[in-house]
Scaffold this active site. Structure first.
Site, PDB file in Angstrom:
ATOM      1  N   ILE A 148       0.878  -1.166   0.000  1.00  0.00           N
ATOM      2  CA  ILE A 148       0.000   0.000   0.000  1.00  0.00           C
ATOM      3  C   ILE A 148       0.917   1.217   0.000  1.00  0.00           C
ATOM      4  O   ILE A 148       1.930   1.227   0.707  1.00  0.00           O
ATOM      5  CB  ILE A 148      -0.914   0.019   1.245  1.00  0.00           C
ATOM      6  CG1 ILE A 148      -1.840  -1.198   1.241  1.00  0.00           C
ATOM      7  CG2 ILE A 148      -1.735   1.298   1.293  1.00  0.00           C
ATOM      8  CD1 ILE A 148      -2.704  -1.301   2.487  1.00  0.00           C
ATOM      9  N   ASP A 149       0.595   2.221  -0.794  1.00  0.00           N
ATOM     10  CA  ASP A 149       1.423   3.429  -0.850  1.00  0.00           C
ATOM     11  C   ASP A 149       1.701   3.970   0.551  1.00  0.00           C
ATOM     12  O   ASP A 149       0.849   3.870   1.444  1.00  0.00           O
ATOM     13  CB  ASP A 149       0.725   4.525  -1.655  1.00  0.00           C
ATOM     14  CG  ASP A 149       0.595   4.188  -3.128  1.00  0.00           C
ATOM     15  OD1 ASP A 149       1.215   3.207  -3.568  1.00  0.00           O
ATOM     16  OD2 ASP A 149      -0.140   4.912  -3.830  1.00  0.00           O
ATOM     17  N   LYS A 150       2.846   4.560   0.734  1.00  0.00           N
ATOM     18  CA  LYS A 150       3.240   5.099   2.038  1.00  0.00           C
ATOM     19  C   LYS A 150       2.185   6.034   2.618  1.00  0.00           C
ATOM     20  O   LYS A 150       1.885   5.981   3.819  1.00  0.00           O
ATOM     21  CB  LYS A 150       4.578   5.838   1.912  1.00  0.00           C
ATOM     22  CG  LYS A 150       5.068   6.466   3.205  1.00  0.00           C
ATOM     23  CD  LYS A 150       6.412   7.157   3.011  1.00  0.00           C
ATOM     24  CE  LYS A 150       6.871   7.841   4.299  1.00  0.00           C
ATOM     25  NZ  LYS A 150       8.191   8.510   4.151  1.00  0.00           N
ATOM     26  N   VAL A 191      -0.969   6.099   2.029  1.00  0.00           N
ATOM     27  CA  VAL A 191      -2.292   5.485   2.073  1.00  0.00           C
ATOM     28  C   VAL A 191      -2.372   4.548   3.278  1.00  0.00           C
ATOM     29  O   VAL A 191      -1.373   3.953   3.682  1.00  0.00           O
ATOM     30  CB  VAL A 191      -2.581   4.722   0.769  1.00  0.00           C
ATOM     31  CG1 VAL A 191      -3.925   4.017   0.800  1.00  0.00           C
ATOM     32  CG2 VAL A 191      -2.523   5.690  -0.422  1.00  0.00           C
ATOM     33  N   ARG A 209      -4.439   6.382  -7.613  1.00  0.00           N
ATOM     34  CA  ARG A 209      -4.168   7.821  -7.605  1.00  0.00           C
ATOM     35  C   ARG A 209      -3.937   8.343  -9.023  1.00  0.00           C
ATOM     36  O   ARG A 209      -4.467   9.392  -9.421  1.00  0.00           O
ATOM     37  CB  ARG A 209      -2.965   8.098  -6.713  1.00  0.00           C
ATOM     38  CG  ARG A 209      -3.204   7.705  -5.260  1.00  0.00           C
ATOM     39  CD  ARG A 209      -1.910   7.569  -4.482  1.00  0.00           C
ATOM     40  NE  ARG A 209      -1.243   8.852  -4.323  1.00  0.00           N
ATOM     41  CZ  ARG A 209      -0.018   8.983  -3.812  1.00  0.00           C
ATOM     42  NH1 ARG A 209       0.677   7.922  -3.428  1.00  0.00           N
ATOM     43  NH2 ARG A 209       0.506  10.186  -3.696  1.00  0.00           N
TER      44      ARG A 209
END
Length: 328
Positions: free
Chosen positions: A136-138, A140, A261
């Site tokens: 998961i993106d940092k 997010v 995103r």
């Protein structure tokens, strides 16, 4: 514990600015905002958002004590949703990377879990990503599963590769949608724009109308400057409409870096609060976000016994406050 009374001269001040003045150099503004988002400060006994404007006579109180992120950050910073002999599912906080990588100096998820789950370091294909089967993106937050043994790692990885894992996200995006659901099928490439290091770019829409239910391109259109493209498909449905914003349930069918995103930015509906894929100034609102409004709200997969497992992750306090403020 701190308790402050708002004076007449401080009427109309935003809560985070008020606390910056009161606490001085003992805490950065970013950490104060994070503490407010987590409900660690109350106004007249109620949890509020960062953008709350104060009235004279109100009481601002430290409710739970502020936790500092440091080298000693441990599992206490990461909520464990579920734990079995084969895997652990956690509620990843925003601002924490999943695993170590060049340029990341802060503690990561796998480092935070190391003391309690040391077996992670013998699992996986890359020692820098122990037990990690997806990311998961940092910036997010949300549900993240890590494998505790190699057999489970292989079992889960196979499901991710064959797109059998169901991931649901909650996103607040700029603008409104005519249709109640849609599909974004646009390949992704690394951006070559100067100053946009790390940004992902969805291929141009080739004149597609942004009022359509889905956005697709033909294979012939899937190349740009000889750069390698990655297939990316994102499905979504409208959860609630607000003036100038829409709350969505998002289902990524592929798992590309920054996929959600980049996809919503490409169709003119960037994620609210996204510092990298920000959108038009006309969508500015009264609320303040220090992170993208994107949360991994659930993950479903089949365990090694053949049983389907679903693990939800509730919307973080800061994001709930914003939805409530919009009328949700």
């Amino acid at each position: 514990m701190h308790l402050f009374l708002v004076e007449e001269r401080e009427r109309g001040m935003r809560l985070d600015k008020f606390l910056v003045e009161k606490l001085g150099s003992s805490m950065s503004r970013a950490k104060i905002q994070k503490a407010i988002e987590e409900g660690q400060w109350t106004v007249d006994g109620k949890e509020v958002s960062v953008h709350h404007f104060l009235k004279a006579g109100q009481k601002v109180e430290e409710a739970k004590g502020i936790k500092e992120m440091s080298e000693e950050t441990s599992l206490d910073e990461v909520k464990v949703i579920a734990e079995t002999e084969d895997y652990v599912v956690i509620d990843k906080p925003s601002g924490v990377a999943v695993h170590p990588a060049p340029g990341i100096d802060e503690p990561t998820v796998v480092e935070m879990l190391a003391d309690r789950y040391p077996e992670l370091y013998s699992v996986g294909e890359d020692p820098m990503r122990p037990g990690v089967v997806h990311r998961i993106d940092k910036l997010v937050s949300g549900a993240l599963v890590l494998a505790r043994n190699q057999a489970t790692f292989t079992h889960l990885k196979r499901q991710f590769q064959s797109r059998e894992v169901t991931k649901q996200y909650i996103a607040l995006v700029q603008g409104t949608f005519v249709n109640d659901e849609g599909v974004i099928d646009l390949p992704l490439v690394r951006s070559t724009t100067k100053g946009k290091r790390g940004k992902i770019q969805a291929l141009p829409l080739a004149g597609k109308s942004q009022t359509r239910a889905d956005w697709t391109q033909t294979n012939a259109e899937r190349s740009v400057d000889n750069r390698k493209t990655r297939e990316a498909v994102t499905k979504f449905e409208v959860a609630k409409r607000f003036p100038r914003f829409t709350l969505l349930r998002v289902f990524p069918e592929t798992g590309r870096t920054h996929q959600i995103r980049a996809h919503f930015a490409a169709i003119g509906h960037p994620i609210a609060g996204d510092p990298l894929y920000h959108g038009s100034r006309k969508y500015k609102s009264s609320f303040i976000l220090t992170r993208p409004f994107l949360h991994a709200s659930s993950i479903s997969f089949v365990d090694r016994e053949g049983n389907e497992q679903t693990y939800p992750s509730p919307l973080p306090h800061m994001l709930r406050v914003i939805v409530d403020g919009l009328g949700g």
